[in-house]
Scaffold this motif. Structure first.
Motif, PDB file in Angstrom:
ATOM      1  N   SER A 196      47.417  45.713  37.540  1.00 39.32           N
ATOM      2  CA  SER A 196      46.609  44.909  38.459  1.00 39.32           C
ATOM      3  C   SER A 196      45.119  45.212  38.318  1.00 39.32           C
ATOM      4  CB  SER A 196      47.058  45.146  39.899  1.00 39.32           C
ATOM      5  OG  SER A 196      46.910  46.508  40.258  1.00 39.32           O
ATOM      6  N   SER A 197      44.785  46.397  37.786  1.00 39.01           N
ATOM      7  CA  SER A 197      43.378  46.763  37.610  1.00 39.01           C
ATOM      8  C   SER A 197      42.728  45.988  36.463  1.00 39.01           C
ATOM      9  CB  SER A 197      43.246  48.266  37.343  1.00 39.01           C
ATOM     10  OG  SER A 197      43.759  48.616  36.068  1.00 39.01           O
ATOM     11  N   PHE A 198      43.518  45.267  35.676  1.00 41.42           N
ATOM     12  CA  PHE A 198      42.981  44.472  34.572  1.00 41.42           C
ATOM     13  C   PHE A 198      42.427  43.130  35.055  1.00 41.42           C
ATOM     14  CE2 PHE A 198      46.527  46.543  31.856  1.00 41.42           C
ATOM     15  CZ  PHE A 198      45.733  47.645  31.613  1.00 41.42           C
ATOM     16  N   THR A 199      42.628  42.800  36.336  1.00 44.18           N
ATOM     17  CA  THR A 199      42.351  41.457  36.837  1.00 44.18           C
ATOM     18  C   THR A 199      40.954  40.960  36.495  1.00 44.18           C
ATOM     19  OG1 THR A 199      43.919  41.734  38.655  1.00 44.18           O
ATOM     20  CG2 THR A 199      42.236  40.034  38.913  1.00 44.18           C
ATOM     21  N   ALA A 200      39.934  41.772  36.700  1.00 44.27           N
ATOM     22  CA  ALA A 200      38.556  41.311  36.527  1.00 44.27           C
ATOM     23  C   ALA A 200      38.199  41.065  35.061  1.00 44.27           C
ATOM     24  CB  ALA A 200      37.591  42.317  37.142  1.00 44.27           C
ATOM     25  N   GLN A 201      38.545  42.020  34.182  1.00 43.20           N
ATOM     26  CA  GLN A 201      38.106  41.929  32.788  1.00 43.20           C
ATOM     27  C   GLN A 201      39.151  41.343  31.845  1.00 43.20           C
ATOM     28  OE1 GLN A 201      36.840  46.186  32.501  1.00 43.20           O
ATOM     29  NE2 GLN A 201      34.924  45.328  31.757  1.00 43.20           N
ATOM     30  N   TYR A 202      40.419  41.638  32.083  1.00 45.81           N
ATOM     31  CA  TYR A 202      41.479  41.191  31.176  1.00 45.81           C
ATOM     32  C   TYR A 202      42.635  40.590  31.971  1.00 45.81           C
ATOM     33  CZ  TYR A 202      38.777  44.472  28.368  1.00 45.81           C
ATOM     34  OH  TYR A 202      37.753  45.141  27.752  1.00 45.81           O
ATOM     35  N   PRO A 203      42.392  39.480  32.664  1.00 43.76           N
ATOM     36  CA  PRO A 203      43.431  38.908  33.526  1.00 43.76           C
ATOM     37  C   PRO A 203      44.688  38.479  32.781  1.00 43.76           C
ATOM     38  CG  PRO A 203      41.553  37.417  33.319  1.00 43.76           C
ATOM     39  CD  PRO A 203      41.136  38.711  32.721  1.00 43.76           C
ATOM     40  N   GLU A 204      44.581  38.249  31.466  1.00 46.18           N
ATOM     41  CA  GLU A 204      45.779  37.856  30.719  1.00 46.18           C
ATOM     42  C   GLU A 204      46.855  38.930  30.755  1.00 46.18           C
ATOM     43  OE1 GLU A 204      42.825  39.229  27.440  1.00 46.18           O
ATOM     44  OE2 GLU A 204      42.797  38.456  29.493  1.00 46.18           O
ATOM     45  N   TYR A 205      46.437  40.204  30.914  1.00 50.52           N
ATOM     46  CA  TYR A 205      47.410  41.293  30.940  1.00 50.52           C
ATOM     47  C   TYR A 205      48.178  41.373  32.260  1.00 50.52           C
ATOM     48  CZ  TYR A 205      44.766  42.975  26.846  1.00 50.52           C
ATOM     49  OH  TYR A 205      44.151  43.080  25.627  1.00 50.52           O
ATOM     50  N   THR A 206      47.747  40.617  33.262  1.00 51.07           N
ATOM     51  CA  THR A 206      48.443  40.635  34.554  1.00 51.07           C
ATOM     52  C   THR A 206      49.563  39.596  34.614  1.00 51.07           C
ATOM     53  OG1 THR A 206      46.952  39.024  35.615  1.00 51.07           O
ATOM     54  CG2 THR A 206      46.283  41.344  35.664  1.00 51.07           C
ATOM     55  N   ALA A 207      49.781  38.852  33.560  1.00 54.13           N
ATOM     56  CA  ALA A 207      50.746  37.752  33.559  1.00 54.13           C
ATOM     57  C   ALA A 207      52.156  38.135  34.016  1.00 54.13           C
ATOM     58  CB  ALA A 207      50.801  37.118  32.167  1.00 54.13           C
ATOM     59  N   PRO A 208      52.711  39.294  33.653  1.00 48.16           N
ATOM     60  CA  PRO A 208      54.117  39.562  34.000  1.00 48.16           C
ATOM     61  C   PRO A 208      54.384  39.762  35.482  1.00 48.16           C
ATOM     62  CG  PRO A 208      53.353  41.021  32.236  1.00 48.16           C
ATOM     63  CD  PRO A 208      52.154  40.365  32.811  1.00 48.16           C
ATOM     64  N   ASP A 209      53.343  39.940  36.302  1.00 47.17           N
ATOM     65  CA  ASP A 209      53.573  40.256  37.717  1.00 47.17           C
ATOM     66  C   ASP A 209      52.765  39.357  38.638  1.00 47.17           C
ATOM     67  OD1 ASP A 209      54.860  41.645  39.747  1.00 47.17           O
ATOM     68  OD2 ASP A 209      53.376  43.241  39.818  1.00 47.17           O
ATOM     69  N   LEU A 210      52.662  38.084  38.287  1.00 43.72           N
ATOM     70  CA  LEU A 210      51.980  37.142  39.171  1.00 43.72           C
ATOM     71  C   LEU A 210      52.793  36.976  40.453  1.00 43.72           C
ATOM     72  CD1 LEU A 210      50.946  34.326  36.653  1.00 43.72           C
ATOM     73  CD2 LEU A 210      49.588  36.278  37.427  1.00 43.72           C
ATOM     74  N   ALA A 211      52.107  36.703  41.548  1.00 42.50           N
ATOM     75  CA  ALA A 211      52.787  36.556  42.833  1.00 42.50           C
ATOM     76  C   ALA A 211      53.802  35.414  42.776  1.00 42.50           C
ATOM     77  CB  ALA A 211      51.768  36.296  43.933  1.00 42.50           C
TER      78      ALA A 211
END
Length: 373
Positions: A118-133
């Motif tokens: 979740s800490s990737f949200t600002a700079q690398y949001p693509e890495y947050t894909a597996p845990d979208l709400a």
């Protein structure tokens, strides 16, 4: 002659120690690079084991206390017959902002570290894909989602950041706790609800609720002072905070989970003794599996403790009402994911998120997205 040789050795040792002090100046002990080798010890002295410096997950959470910390501080030494050892400190007690962990791994300031995805949200949001709400309503779905995305994530971290992803951990399900009666997700309309990420905010907003971005440490004060009346947090961490008595209803739907990557600076990884790399390649998947099992167990036990079931053995027994996931809740989850959460995530990230999604999770879930071109 012997005295001269001894003086020379002492001088070399002193200069090496001084150089190490200069290199480590200003860095926390856990972040400092390994000390340069000193002159060989006399044959009668047994060399100390090769020691790693590791930054782990959140302090006080069972993932860290029951799994990560024992593995690095005890098991590694036992498994290697005393040849290898490690020091570990949780990242939130190491003076490192979560948002900086990937950068510190890339630079090698932290040679081995755990970073919340979740800490990737600002700079690398693509890495947050597996845990979208709203994406993973159960742990089996989460596993299939991650399996589809993991090759992309590992390759991107290696090629773009020089970080070797060695394990991916998961925290227990993040669910909704409320102070007032809750019949279903639709009842979140108008309620101020604590969220911890932009996709959680999108999910709550789509239900007509008012998302309030709040740190974990501020959940209880926010509820107590009336700034929020509901909160999304882990089933067991919420119980640990005392939400079983502070709130009355808990919804059973996992809104998100909480994934974390354990990785190594590529140069630090490549410099390890080959036998240590082999040992870690063998044992870290076992640690990962144990953490996933712990997360699944804690998700269920957290709900049991919040209800006050007899099966609760490691939490506070409450008297909460558990709101089951209704057919309408499931319909809304799918609708909000497709109409709000995914499009807004792509809007914030742009083409690279759309492409990553369509190459990995989209085909598995039957949810392609436009590239925005």
């Amino acid at each position: 002659m012997q005295r001269s040789r001894r003086s020379l050795m002492q001088g070399l040792g002193a200069r090496a120690a001084a150089a190490w002090a200069v290199l480590a100046c200003g860095l926390p002990a856990w972040a400092a690079p390994p000390a340069p080798a000193l002159p060989p010890a006399p044959p009668a002295v047994v060399a100390a084991p090769y020691k790693l410096r590791v930054v782990g997950g959140l302090a006080g959470i069972n993932q860290y206390t029951r799994q990560e910390e024992p593995f690095w501080s005890k098991e590694l030494k036992r498994l290697s017959g005393g040849r290898f050892d490690a020091e570990i400190v949780p990242f939130d007690r190491a003076g490192v902002p979560g948002s900086e962990m990937l950068r510190l791994l890339q630079l090698g300031v932290v040679p081995f570290g755990t970073t919340l995805m979740s800490s990737f949200t600002a700079q690398y949001p693509e890495y947050t894909a597996p845990d979208l709400a709203g994406l993973n309503p159960d742990i089996a779905t989460l596993k299939s989602t991650l399996a589809a995305f993991r090759p992309y994530l590992e390759k991107s971290l290696r090629d773009q950041h020089g970080v070797e992803a060695l394990a991916i951990y998961v925290y227990p399900a993040q669910v909704v706790f409320c102070k007032r009666p809750l019949r279903g997700l639709a009842d979140l309309a108008g309620r101020r609800t604590r969220v911890s990420s932009s996709t959680q905010a999108d999910f709550v907003g789509a239900l007509g609720g008012v998302p309030v971005l709040t740190s974990f440490a501020q959940i209880v004060p926010s509820l107590t002072e009336g700034n929020t009346e509901c909160a999304i947090t882990g089933t067991m961490s919420g119980n640990t905070l005392g939400l079983a008595t502070l709130t009355s209803h808990v919804h059973a739907l996992p809104v998100t989970w909480g994934l974390a990557v354990f990785g190594a600076n590529r140069a630090a990884w490549d410099s390890l003794p080959p036998e240590l790399r082999m040992l870690l390649r063998r044992e870290l998947p076992r640690l990962e599996a144990a953490i996933w099992q712990e997360s699944e167990r804690e998700t269920a036990e957290g709900m049991a403790c919040n209800r006050g079931d007899a099966s609760c053995t490691s939490g506070r027994k409450g008297k909460m009402v558990t709101v089951p996931v209704s057919a309408e809740d499931e319909r809304r989850r799918q609708e909000i994911l497709a109409s709000t959460v995914l499009p807004r995530w792509v809007q914030r990230c742009g083409v690279r998120c759309a492409q990553a999604w369509n190459q990995t999770i989209g085909p598995v879930r039957g949810l392609p997205v436009g590239t925005g071109k």
